[in-house]
Design a protein around this motif. Sequence first.
Motif, mmCIF file in Angstrom:
data_model
loop_
_atom_site.group_PDB
_atom_site.id
_atom_site.type_symbol
_atom_site.label_atom_id
_atom_site.label_comp_id
_atom_site.label_asym_id
_atom_site.label_seq_id
_atom_site.Cartn_x
_atom_site.Cartn_y
_atom_site.Cartn_z
ATOM 1 N N PHE A 132 6.679 31.248 22.379
ATOM 2 C CA PHE A 132 5.951 32.380 21.785
ATOM 3 C C PHE A 132 6.805 33.644 21.833
ATOM 4 O O PHE A 132 6.911 34.358 20.838
ATOM 5 N N TYR A 133 7.402 33.940 22.981
ATOM 6 C CA TYR A 133 8.259 35.127 23.107
ATOM 7 C C TYR A 133 9.398 35.070 22.090
ATOM 8 O O TYR A 133 9.754 36.076 21.494
ATOM 9 N N GLU A 134 9.964 33.898 21.912
ATOM 10 C CA GLU A 134 11.044 33.749 20.932
ATOM 11 C C GLU A 134 10.538 34.024 19.515
ATOM 12 O O GLU A 134 11.146 34.792 18.763
ATOM 13 N N ARG A 135 9.406 33.422 19.164
ATOM 14 C CA ARG A 135 8.823 33.644 17.824
ATOM 15 C C ARG A 135 8.496 35.110 17.587
ATOM 16 O O ARG A 135 8.634 35.618 16.480
ATOM 17 N N GLU A 136 8.028 35.791 18.616
ATOM 18 C CA GLU A 136 7.606 37.183 18.499
ATOM 19 C C GLU A 136 8.766 38.171 18.558
ATOM 20 O O GLU A 136 8.554 39.377 18.489
ATOM 21 N N GLY A 137 9.976 37.672 18.727
ATOM 22 C CA GLY A 137 11.131 38.541 18.757
ATOM 23 C C GLY A 137 11.264 39.345 20.034
ATOM 24 O O GLY A 137 11.749 40.479 20.010
ATOM 25 N N LEU A 138 10.857 38.770 21.151
ATOM 26 C CA LEU A 138 10.890 39.493 22.418
ATOM 27 C C LEU A 138 12.136 39.207 23.250
ATOM 28 O O LEU A 138 12.259 39.726 24.353
ATOM 29 N N LEU A 139 13.034 38.402 22.727
ATOM 30 C CA LEU A 139 14.259 38.106 23.459
ATOM 31 C C LEU A 139 15.382 38.996 22.951
ATOM 32 O O LEU A 139 15.501 39.250 21.750
ATOM 33 N N ALA A 140 16.214 39.454 23.866
ATOM 34 C CA ALA A 140 17.261 40.412 23.523
ATOM 35 C C ALA A 140 18.352 39.804 22.637
ATOM 36 O O ALA A 140 19.076 40.538 21.972
ATOM 37 N N GLN A 141 18.443 38.495 22.638
ATOM 38 C CA GLN A 141 19.421 37.818 21.785
ATOM 39 C C GLN A 141 18.803 36.512 21.304
ATOM 40 O O GLN A 141 17.927 35.963 21.952
ATOM 41 N N PRO A 142 19.242 36.026 20.164
ATOM 42 C CA PRO A 142 18.712 34.744 19.690
ATOM 43 C C PRO A 142 19.035 33.631 20.685
ATOM 44 O O PRO A 142 20.104 33.620 21.299
ATOM 45 N N VAL A 143 18.101 32.728 20.867
ATOM 46 C CA VAL A 143 18.311 31.604 21.768
ATOM 47 C C VAL A 143 19.250 30.618 21.080
ATOM 48 O O VAL A 143 19.032 30.228 19.930
ATOM 49 N N ARG A 144 20.303 30.255 21.813
ATOM 50 C CA ARG A 144 21.247 29.284 21.269
ATOM 51 C C ARG A 144 20.588 27.904 21.220
ATOM 52 O O ARG A 144 19.602 27.647 21.913
ATOM 53 N N ARG A 145 21.162 27.059 20.416
ATOM 54 C CA ARG A 145 20.697 25.674 20.314
ATOM 55 C C ARG A 145 21.844 24.738 20.660
ATOM 56 O O ARG A 145 22.989 24.964 20.263
ATOM 57 N N GLY A 146 21.511 23.691 21.407
ATOM 58 C CA GLY A 146 22.502 22.677 21.747
ATOM 59 C C GLY A 146 22.731 21.738 20.586
ATOM 60 O O GLY A 146 22.077 21.848 19.540
ATOM 61 N N PRO A 147 23.636 20.780 20.756
ATOM 62 C CA PRO A 147 23.952 19.827 19.679
ATOM 63 C C PRO A 147 22.732 19.050 19.182
ATOM 64 O O PRO A 147 22.654 18.720 17.999
ATOM 65 N N ALA A 148 21.779 18.810 20.064
ATOM 66 C CA ALA A 148 20.577 18.063 19.669
ATOM 67 C C ALA A 148 19.487 18.994 19.157
ATOM 68 O O ALA A 148 18.376 18.556 18.855
ATOM 69 N N GLY A 149 19.775 20.301 19.066
ATOM 70 C CA GLY A 149 18.788 21.253 18.565
ATOM 71 C C GLY A 149 17.888 21.846 19.633
ATOM 72 O O GLY A 149 17.003 22.638 19.331
ATOM 73 N N HIS A 150 18.116 21.475 20.891
ATOM 74 C CA HIS A 150 17.303 22.002 21.983
ATOM 75 C C HIS A 150 17.744 23.413 22.343
ATOM 76 O O HIS A 150 18.922 23.760 22.258
ATOM 77 N N ARG A 151 16.779 24.214 22.772
ATOM 78 C CA ARG A 151 17.092 25.583 23.192
ATOM 79 C C ARG A 151 17.988 25.558 24.426
ATOM 80 O O ARG A 151 17.761 24.776 25.341
ATOM 81 N N VAL A 152 18.964 26.483 24.432
ATOM 82 C CA VAL A 152 19.862 26.625 25.572
ATOM 83 C C VAL A 152 19.884 28.102 25.946
ATOM 84 O O VAL A 152 20.269 28.955 25.150
ATOM 85 N N TYR A 153 19.440 28.389 27.158
ATOM 86 C CA TYR A 153 19.358 29.762 27.654
ATOM 87 C C TYR A 153 20.516 30.025 28.598
ATOM 88 O O TYR A 153 21.086 29.102 29.180
ATOM 89 N N ASP A 154 20.830 31.324 28.801
ATOM 90 C CA ASP A 154 21.831 31.691 29.798
ATOM 91 C C ASP A 154 21.216 32.692 30.778
ATOM 92 O O ASP A 154 20.044 33.048 30.662
ATOM 93 N N GLU A 155 22.013 33.124 31.741
ATOM 94 C CA GLU A 155 21.517 34.039 32.768
ATOM 95 C C GLU A 155 21.045 35.367 32.174
ATOM 96 O O GLU A 155 20.104 35.967 32.682
ATOM 97 N N ASP A 156 21.698 35.839 31.119
ATOM 98 C CA ASP A 156 21.252 37.071 30.461
ATOM 99 C C ASP A 156 19.843 36.908 29.895
ATOM 100 O O ASP A 156 19.029 37.829 29.970
ATOM 101 N N ASP A 157 19.560 35.735 29.333
ATOM 102 C CA ASP A 157 18.215 35.469 28.808
ATOM 103 C C ASP A 157 17.186 35.515 29.935
ATOM 104 O O ASP A 157 16.114 36.112 29.788
ATOM 105 N N VAL A 158 17.521 34.901 31.073
ATOM 106 C CA VAL A 158 16.607 34.883 32.217
ATOM 107 C C VAL A 158 16.386 36.315 32.714
ATOM 108 O O VAL A 158 15.256 36.717 33.010
ATOM 109 N N GLY A 159 17.460 37.094 32.782
ATOM 110 C CA GLY A 159 17.338 38.490 33.205
ATOM 111 C C GLY A 159 16.461 39.296 32.279
ATOM 112 O O GLY A 159 15.599 40.072 32.716
ATOM 113 N N TRP A 160 16.643 39.117 30.977
ATOM 114 C CA TRP A 160 15.834 39.846 30.004
ATOM 115 C C TRP A 160 14.373 39.417 30.098
ATOM 116 O O TRP A 160 13.466 40.252 29.999
#
Length: 134
Positions: free
Chosen positions: A22-50
């Motif tokens: 929901f947060y991703e859809r609503e544009g609440l993340l400071a950067q777009p969430v990356r996607r892995g080779p299988a299309g799964h979301r991949v977050y980093d420490e900056d995402d967790v901090g935000w």
Amino acid sequence: MSGLSIGQVAERTGLSVHTLRFYEREGLLAQPVRRGPAGHRVYDEDDVGWLGVCIRLRASGMPLTDIRRYTELVRAGQGNEAERLEVLREHRERVLTQRHELDECLKLITHKVGIYESRLGLRDHVPDCADQTL
């Protein structure tokens, strides 16, 4: 591609997977969430901090529209600090007002607890109060 899965981020932040999406859809993340080779979301420490920032802002009562606005300003980069400051100052005023109101509520509740503790012999004296019957 290394990083954190949505489940790992959910566990670390206490947010549900549904809320993270929901947060991703609503544009609440400071950067777009990356996607892995299988299309799964991949977050980093900056995402967790935000997300930690978003959690605190939300817990303090900031509306999602204001969090989104603040996120958009952060995402846009330098040059809009005055606007970011204004968003945060306005929210701080709301929080201070809410805190004052809660302090007043707590005073009343504490007073009433004292009255009932006194009536039940759990306290030696009754606090000062014009109406001790409530």
